[in-house]
Design an enzyme around this catalytic site. Structure first.
Site, PDB file in Angstrom:
ATOM      1  N   ARG A  24      45.352  44.454  59.847  1.00 20.40           N
ATOM      2  CA  ARG A  24      45.346  43.189  60.598  1.00 20.40           C
ATOM      3  C   ARG A  24      46.687  42.945  61.253  1.00 20.40           C
ATOM      4  O   ARG A  24      47.736  43.192  60.649  1.00 20.40           O
ATOM      5  CB  ARG A  24      45.024  42.015  59.649  1.00 20.40           C
ATOM      6  N   HIS A  67      44.283  33.924  49.624  1.00 24.15           N
ATOM      7  CA  HIS A  67      44.987  34.524  48.468  1.00 24.15           C
ATOM      8  C   HIS A  67      45.463  33.441  47.494  1.00 24.15           C
ATOM      9  O   HIS A  67      46.438  33.642  46.760  1.00 24.15           O
ATOM     10  CB  HIS A  67      46.243  35.324  48.898  1.00 24.15           C
ATOM     11  N   GLU A  70      44.482  38.138  39.480  1.00 30.42           N
ATOM     12  CA  GLU A  70      43.486  37.223  40.052  1.00 30.42           C
ATOM     13  C   GLU A  70      42.283  37.064  39.115  1.00 30.42           C
ATOM     14  O   GLU A  70      41.765  35.971  38.952  1.00 30.42           O
ATOM     15  CB  GLU A  70      43.060  37.729  41.433  1.00 30.42           C
ATOM     16  N   ARG A 116      34.516  34.910  42.909  1.00 29.43           N
ATOM     17  CA  ARG A 116      35.604  34.689  43.862  1.00 29.43           C
ATOM     18  C   ARG A 116      34.951  34.398  45.207  1.00 29.43           C
ATOM     19  O   ARG A 116      34.139  35.198  45.700  1.00 29.43           O
ATOM     20  CB  ARG A 116      36.476  35.930  43.959  1.00 29.43           C
ATOM     21  N   ASN A 164      33.429  39.705  42.478  1.00 32.21           N
ATOM     22  CA  ASN A 164      33.975  39.605  43.829  1.00 32.21           C
ATOM     23  C   ASN A 164      33.040  40.396  44.732  1.00 32.21           C
ATOM     24  O   ASN A 164      33.086  41.624  44.773  1.00 32.21           O
ATOM     25  CB  ASN A 164      35.391  40.204  43.829  1.00 32.21           C
TER      26      ASN A 164
END
Ligand code: ADP
Length: 406
Positions: A231, A171, A375, A83, A9
């Site tokens: 965010r 996601h 993940e 990813r 990632n």
């Protein structure tokens, strides 16, 4: 069959990597951070459970991967999975070739911080392991099953047709894993209607019908939707012109404010970290208490809205750092959701241990579960299926060529 998969990632100045060995019962993790700076270092690679902290001043992505992987010399990967945040219109994991690299590049305007970093990582691993199959697994792919009425914005059509302005969702790897695993635990594998709440630094919700995403809270970018660490989630789109006209802010300043200075951090004026806010709120900090309340209320509102995408509601899965670990946030969120007959078993909720799966409803309404996300595991499995399919294809081509020589 790939026996070990290296999952990467790649961020702009960091790389998280994990080597998953056969049947995923053994993992080695590493984090390279501050890349390109004097403080570049690799942390946490554990072979035989030894913690590692290596200083690699000014190392770039390739150098960091080289140094990190040297530590894993006894465990050479058979395949590599990357990813990738934005796959544009790509609907599934893909074997990386020039065409796929071009597609990731084309999606860069939609993920300007993430996709260029992923491309750097892909280039670095291609140079390090030219002989290994590499697979891109996209955060957006799971949501490509959303119907048009869920993914289109009410904007002029040409913005969608000519510029790809639509809701993509993110996601996806987590929502896919958690909805599959959760429905399996509930005895209805990939059947029925489920809501998933992935609550971490970035947070999003998803509605899944018979194993497919039918709606999600994030949109064109990962800024839309519920309140996150830094965010804002949804705001009135006119906020931009209000700030420009009244405060003289330009688009870069507004973008930065919405992405990095808002959410839990903006509301509390204290921290983006939920644990810190819960502690501060317990000590009487009213801004922290309000940030938590807004987070839970907006989360509940999003879940209620997404339920419209489901013909029937079987239940809800909590996941992510907050969803997996905070009984307090789960309970507070459920107080805003009595309408569908949800009923939390407070004892089961409070007793659920960190990192464990478990059911936390009282058995009278839709189910409520905590399902720790995985993940990396999901990416590794997708890499294995893509590689296996490729091997099958090549074998079929070869035997066809033998039957019909040119
Ligand atoms: P990322 O999105 O970076 O992967 P995580 O999924 O690890 O993030 O989630 C990080 C968030 O989880 C932080 O806000 C952290 O405070 C929160 N968190 C972790 N443990 C707890 C806990 N026990 N109670 C409340 N929040 C927690």
């Amino acid at each position: 069959m790939s026996k070990s998969v290296l999952v990467i990632n790649c961020g702009s100045s960091s790389i998280k990597f994990a080597l998953l060995l056969e049947e995923q019962n053994f993992r080695i993790h590493g984090l390279a951070e501050n890349l390109g700076t004097e403080n570049a270092r690799i942390k946490g690679v554990t072979v035989g459970n030894e913690p590692v902290d290596i200083h690699i001043p000014f190392a770039d992505h390739k150098k960091a991967l080289e140094v990190g992987l040297e530590r894993l010399a006894n465990y050479r990967p058979d395949a590599i999975g990357h990813r990738v945040v934005h796959g544009g219109s790509l609907t599934k994991a893909e074997l990386i070739n020039d065409e796929i690299i071009e597609k990731i590049r084309e999606a860069t305007p939609l993920a300007p911080l993430h996709n260029p970093a992923h491309l750097i990582g892909i280039e670095a691993t291609k140079r390090l392991f030219p002989e290994l199959p590499q697979v891109a697994v996209f955060d957006t792919a799971f949501h490509q099953t959303m119907p048009a009425h869920a993914y289109r914005y009410a904007l002029p059509k040409f913005l969608y047709t000519a510029h790809g302005v639509r809701r993509y969702g993110f996601h996806g790897t987590s929502h896919a894993y958690v909805s599959e695993r959760g429905s399996e635990l509930a005895g209805s594998f990939k059947q029925g209607g489920w809501l998933t709440a992935h609550l971490g630094n970035g947070s999003s919700t998803c509605a899944v019908w018979n194993g497919k995403s039918v709606d999600t809270s994030m949109g064109l970018t990962p800024l839309e939707g519920i309140v996150m660490g830094t965010r804002s989630g949804d705001v009135d789109p006119s906020l931009h012109s209000f700030l420009a006209k009244n405060l003289g802010w330009d688009i870069y300043k507004i973008d930065k404010m919405l992405n990095s200075q808002s959410g839990l951090l903006g509301l509390s004026d204290l921290s983006n970290d939920m644990r810190t806010l819960i502690e501060a709120s317990e000590q009487g900090n009213e801004d922290a208490a309000l940030a938590i309340e807004v987070f839970c209320y907006r989360l509940a509102k999003s879940l209620a809205a997404l339920s419209c995408g489901l013909p029937r509601l079987n239940g809800l899965f909590f996941t992510g750092g907050i969803g997996e670990n905070s009984a307090y946030i789960r309970e507070k969120t459920m107080t805003y959701l009595p309408h569908f007959g949800f009923s939390l078993d407070k004892n089961a909720n409070n007793e659920l241990k960190r990192g464990t799966e478990g059911r936390i409803d009282s058995g009278t309404g839709p189910q409520i579960w905590v399902v720790p996300t995985d993940e990396e595991g999901r990416i590794a499995r997708e890499v294995q299926s893509v590689v296996e399919l490729e091997v099958e294809r090549n074998t079929a081509k070869k035997s066809q060529a033998e039957v019909m020589p040119a």
